[in-house]
Enzyme design. Structure first.
Site, PDB file in Angstrom:
ATOM      1  N   HIS A  49       0.874  -1.085  -0.059  1.00  0.00           N
ATOM      2  CA  HIS A  49      -0.183  -0.057   0.000  1.00  0.00           C
ATOM      3  C   HIS A  49       0.840   1.372   0.077  1.00  0.00           C
ATOM      4  O   HIS A  49       2.066   1.007   0.172  1.00  0.00           O
ATOM      5  CB  HIS A  49      -1.055  -0.021   1.345  1.00  0.00           C
ATOM      6  CG  HIS A  49      -0.189   0.052   2.521  1.00  0.00           C
ATOM      7  ND1 HIS A  49      -0.056  -1.200   3.401  1.00  0.00           N
ATOM      8  CD2 HIS A  49       0.622   1.137   3.125  1.00  0.00           C
ATOM      9  CE1 HIS A  49       0.485  -0.568   4.323  1.00  0.00           C
ATOM     10  NE2 HIS A  49       0.980   0.531   4.250  1.00  0.00           N
TER      11      HIS A  49
HETATM   12  C1  T46 Z   1       3.147   0.783   7.243  1.00  0.00           C
HETATM   13  C2  T46 Z   1       3.800  -0.420   7.629  1.00  0.00           C
HETATM   14  C3  T46 Z   1       5.367  -0.167   7.739  1.00  0.00           C
HETATM   15  C4  T46 Z   1      -4.098  -0.658  13.564  1.00  0.00           C
HETATM   16  O1  T46 Z   1      -5.044  -1.135  14.334  1.00  0.00           O
HETATM   17  N1  T46 Z   1      -3.711   0.400  13.873  1.00  0.00           N
HETATM   18  C5  T46 Z   1      -2.372   0.767  13.137  1.00  0.00           C
HETATM   19  O2  T46 Z   1      -1.967   1.687  13.715  1.00  0.00           O
HETATM   20  C6  T46 Z   1      -1.843   0.001  12.231  1.00  0.00           C
HETATM   21  C7  T46 Z   1      -0.618   0.327  11.580  1.00  0.00           C
HETATM   22  C8  T46 Z   1      -2.532  -1.385  12.064  1.00  0.00           C
HETATM   23  N2  T46 Z   1      -3.549  -1.561  12.576  1.00  0.00           N
HETATM   24  C9  T46 Z   1      -4.243  -2.996  12.240  1.00  0.00           C
HETATM   25  C10 T46 Z   1      -4.862  -2.910  10.890  1.00  0.00           C
HETATM   26  C11 T46 Z   1      -4.764  -4.265  10.341  1.00  0.00           C
HETATM   27  O3  T46 Z   1      -5.766  -5.183  11.044  1.00  0.00           O
HETATM   28  O4  T46 Z   1      -3.268  -3.871  12.385  1.00  0.00           O
HETATM   29  C12 T46 Z   1      -3.277  -4.777  11.250  1.00  0.00           C
HETATM   30  C13 T46 Z   1      -2.168  -4.988  10.446  1.00  0.00           C
HETATM   31  O5  T46 Z   1      -2.047  -3.727   9.711  1.00  0.00           O
HETATM   32  P1  T46 Z   1      -1.398  -3.603   8.217  1.00  0.00           P
HETATM   33  O6  T46 Z   1      -1.836  -4.754   7.494  1.00  0.00           O
HETATM   34  O7  T46 Z   1      -1.724  -2.243   7.538  1.00  0.00           O
HETATM   35  O8  T46 Z   1      -0.094  -3.750   8.597  1.00  0.00           O
HETATM   36  P2  T46 Z   1       1.304  -3.543   7.574  1.00  0.00           P
HETATM   37  O9  T46 Z   1       2.488  -4.128   8.279  1.00  0.00           O
HETATM   38  O10 T46 Z   1       1.153  -4.264   6.064  1.00  0.00           O
HETATM   39  O11 T46 Z   1       1.638  -2.162   7.329  1.00  0.00           O
HETATM   40  C14 T46 Z   1       2.020  -1.337   8.499  1.00  0.00           C
HETATM   41  C15 T46 Z   1       1.216  -0.063   8.284  1.00  0.00           C
HETATM   42  O12 T46 Z   1      -0.091  -0.424   8.175  1.00  0.00           O
HETATM   43  C16 T46 Z   1       1.801   0.672   7.252  1.00  0.00           C
HETATM   44  O13 T46 Z   1       1.296   2.164   7.406  1.00  0.00           O
HETATM   45  O14 T46 Z   1       3.864   1.855   6.288  1.00  0.00           O
HETATM   46  O15 T46 Z   1       3.290  -1.004   8.508  1.00  0.00           O
END
Ligand code: T46
Length: 133
Positions: A49
């Site tokens: 993303h």
């Molecule tokens: C990024 C990379 C480095 C939350 O509830 N709060 C939060 O602040 C975040 C970041 C995530 N979440 C929840 C949403 C999803 O259910 O945690 C779960 C995993 O999130 P996500 O799939 O977005 O995680 P990554 O590792 O793909 O990405 C994250 C950040 O979303 C993104 O901004 O740059 O880490």
């Protein structure tokens, strides 16, 4: 808009090290959110993303992983993180994917905004369209 690698200054000696992170000093924004990522399976691909406005500092405080970043829609650049002395500073619309996690990988992220799903672009084609404007 884009990304850069920041070398972090550490304090310490052969007995141990400490890296301070201070808002608007060596971190160039107000820090509103901190989270960390650990226990990710080696071959899983996280991210996939970009963000419209978010500013982030990303530090691999333990172990190693690979980030693939696209800041200009001209292709993804590989940044390997394997030291707690290096941060990736990302500002705005940069596509990111990260993978190849070591078992002990812990990624610390500082962000200038609270979690906001409306700030995410989760489709690469849409990201490319946005970057053309
Ligand atoms: C990024 C990379 C480095 C939350 O509830 N709060 C939060 O602040 C975040 C970041 C995530 N979440 C929840 C949403 C999803 O259910 O945690 C779960 C995993 O999130 P996500 O799939 O977005 O995680 P990554 O590792 O793909 O990405 C994250 C950040 O979303 C993104 O901004 O740059 O880490």
């Amino acid at each position: 808009m884009g990304f850069e690698i920041i070398e972090l200054k550490s304090f310490g000696d052969k007995n141990g090290s400490l890296v301070p992170l201070e808002a608007n000093r060596n971190v160039p924004f107000d820090i509103k959110r901190v989270y960390y990522i650990f226990g990710t399976k080696s071959d899983f691909v996280r991210g996939k993303h970009s963000h419209l406005k978010l500013k982030q500092y990303i530090i691999c405080v333990s172990g190693s992983c690979d980030f693939y970043l696209d800041a200009d829609a001209k292709g993804k650049k590989l940044i390997s993180l394997n030291t707690p002395l290096k941060a990736i500073y990302i500002e705005g619309n940069v596509w990111r994917e990260f993978s190849n996690f070591s078992k002990d990988c812990v990624i610390l992220v500082l962000a200038n905004q609270y979690y906001d799903v409306s700030d995410y672009i989760r489709n690469y084609e849409e990201f490319l369209e946005c970057r053309k404007i």
